[in-house]
Write a protein that holds these residues in place. Structure first.
Motif, short mmCIF file in Angstrom:
data_model
loop_
_atom_site.label_atom_id
_atom_site.label_comp_id
_atom_site.label_asym_id
_atom_site.label_seq_id
_atom_site.Cartn_x
_atom_site.Cartn_y
_atom_site.Cartn_z
N ALA A 1 26.01 45.58 34.24
CA ALA A 1 26.87 46.08 35.33
C ALA A 1 27.84 47.14 34.82
CB ALA A 1 27.63 44.93 35.97
N LEU A 2 28.46 46.89 33.68
CA LEU A 2 29.42 47.84 33.14
C LEU A 2 28.76 49.16 32.77
CD1 LEU A 2 31.70 45.57 30.89
CD2 LEU A 2 32.37 46.78 32.98
N LEU B 1 40.52 46.10 30.78
CA LEU B 1 40.68 44.65 30.63
C LEU B 1 39.37 43.93 30.91
CD1 LEU B 1 44.20 44.08 32.25
CD2 LEU B 1 43.57 43.70 29.85
N ASP B 2 38.59 44.44 31.85
CA ASP B 2 37.29 43.86 32.17
C ASP B 2 36.34 44.01 30.98
OD1 ASP B 2 35.53 42.51 33.83
OD2 ASP B 2 34.80 44.33 34.79
N ARG C 1 49.11 46.76 27.93
CA ARG C 1 48.39 45.48 27.85
C ARG C 1 46.89 45.71 27.69
NH1 ARG C 1 51.63 43.94 32.07
NH2 ARG C 1 49.90 44.12 33.55
N SER C 2 46.36 46.65 28.46
CA SER C 2 44.91 46.88 28.40
C SER C 2 44.52 47.48 27.06
CB SER C 2 44.47 47.79 29.55
OG SER C 2 44.95 49.10 29.39
N ARG C 3 45.33 48.41 26.53
CA ARG C 3 45.01 49.02 25.25
C ARG C 3 45.08 47.99 24.12
NH1 ARG C 3 47.72 53.75 27.59
NH2 ARG C 3 49.72 53.05 26.75
N LEU C 4 46.04 47.07 24.23
CA LEU C 4 46.14 46.03 23.21
C LEU C 4 44.93 45.10 23.29
CD1 LEU C 4 47.86 44.91 20.95
CD2 LEU C 4 49.06 43.49 22.64
N ALA C 5 44.48 44.80 24.50
CA ALA C 5 43.29 43.95 24.66
C ALA C 5 42.07 44.62 24.06
CB ALA C 5 43.07 43.66 26.14
#
Length: 360
Positions: free
Chosen positions: A112-113, A140-141, A216-220
């Motif tokens: 899907a991605l 994040l996904d 937050r997303s970049r850290l994830a």
């Protein structure tokens, strides 16, 4: 003594609206013969491939380069699955590319991605339009769907094929953790960057106010990349140290190698294993047993430090002297060279690099 540089020449990519003078845009497989002939005539050491290549054009590049004994290195084209590159592309940089890269191959939502990313890439005119597609929620996904079993399987496949991987973790570590407008402005290494490069920092600081969702997303994503590096290493993949020199002002040629090795340790490698990515593994990549070693028959290259990096990898920054191909650069001579670089950087002008926000 000067370092040995292996050059790729212009980067081969597909049909993309990108004015970057470093790339050659190939419309399709029919353009490959001429491109490889020109690169071969220029006596490049390897052929570098990039994001917008179609699988068909990439396969043609691999075939034509192999006929001339030229290794293919670089990004994993977005439209290409990692498994197809095994045994054909000698090394994969940046864990694939800036658009998910190998994280898409090890995602539980891989199909899907990839469908979403590739579809948007076909509609986007260039990197900036594609960048807008990668919202914090999408990152994040990607990071949240990391599947350890798939990562371990891919790592073993990469190792079996002998494919080298250059993670370049530092940039991804700096982006989420930096305090905008604070310590980076006073980094003493800025003195080694050309004036126009330093000016980019001010524009980036002005353009990028603190953004908690983005951070937050970049850290994830950083954590997912660190996990992937641990998997690659455990699976037997030969990792290479690298830093890139794209749109990020705080990548300092030479110096940032120390930051990268520190990031590899933070990702889970031991200090010795991290050091090997910049020494022994480089000799392996080159197929030259005299490179990246210390002993009889090895090339006389060495760095002399004030403290043991096996105790703390950050001791790499405490360089006292350098030996390059037998030429000894004593502390005073080294400082004189550094002063010359600082002076040269202050005199340089002109736009040499990408504009901020140009994802590469």
């Amino acid at each position: 003594g000067m370092p040995q540089v292996l050059a790729s020449g212009p980067i081969l990519t597909g049909q993309v609206d990108d004015a970057d003078e470093r790339v050659w845009r190939l419309a399709g497989p029919d353009d490959v013969t001429n491109a490889i002939e020109r690169l071969s005539t220029a006596r490049v050491d390897h052929v570098k491939v990039h994001d917008w290549l179609t699988p068909e054009t990439w396969r043609s590049i691999v075939d034509h380069a192999r006929a001339r004994d030229l290794p293919v290195v670089g990004h994993l084209p977005v439209a290409l699955d990692a498994l197809e590159a095994l045994g054909k592309q000698k090394s994969i940089e940046h864990l694939g590319n800036a658009w998910g890269g190998l994280l898409l191959d090890v995602s539980s939502k891989e199909s899907a991605l990839k469908r979403e990313v590739r579809s948007h890439m076909l509609r986007a005119k260039g990197p900036q339009e594609l960048s807008a597609f990668f919202t914090p929620a999408r990152w994040l996904d990607i990071a949240g769907s990391y599947a350890a079993s798939k990562a371990d399987s891919l790592s073993r496949a990469l190792a079996r094929s002998g494919t080298f991987v250059c993670p370049t973790l530092y940039t991804f570590a700096w982006l989420p953790s930096r305090e905008v407008g604070a310590p980076e402005r006073s980094d003493p290494r800025l003195a080694y960057l050309p004036a126009e490069r330093r000016a980019m920092l001010a524009s980036m600081v002005a353009a990028e106010p603190p953004d908690s969702a983005g951070a937050r997303s970049r850290l994830a994503v950083l954590r997912a990349r660190q996990q992937l590096v641990r998997s690659l290493h455990a699976g037997g993949v030969t990792l290479l140290a690298g830093t890139d020199y794209a749109q990020y002002p705080l990548v300092f040629p030479g110096f940032t190698l120390h930051d990268e090795l520190h990031q590899l340790v933070l990702a889970g490698l031991s200090p010795l294993e991290a050091l090997r990515t910049a020494t022994h593994n480089v000799g392996h990549y080159l197929g030259d047993a005299t490179v990246g070693c210390l002993g009889v028959g090895c090339r006389a290259d060495a760095v002399f430090l004030a403290a043991n990096p096996l105790d703390d990898i950050r001791h790499l920054t405490e360089v006292r002297a350098v030996l390059v191909r037998g030429h000894y650069l004593a502390p005073a001579a080294r400082e004189e060279r550094l002063e010359g670089l600082r002076a040269a950087a202050s005199r340089q002008s002109g736009r040499l690099f990408n504009a901020p926000g140009d994802e590469r």
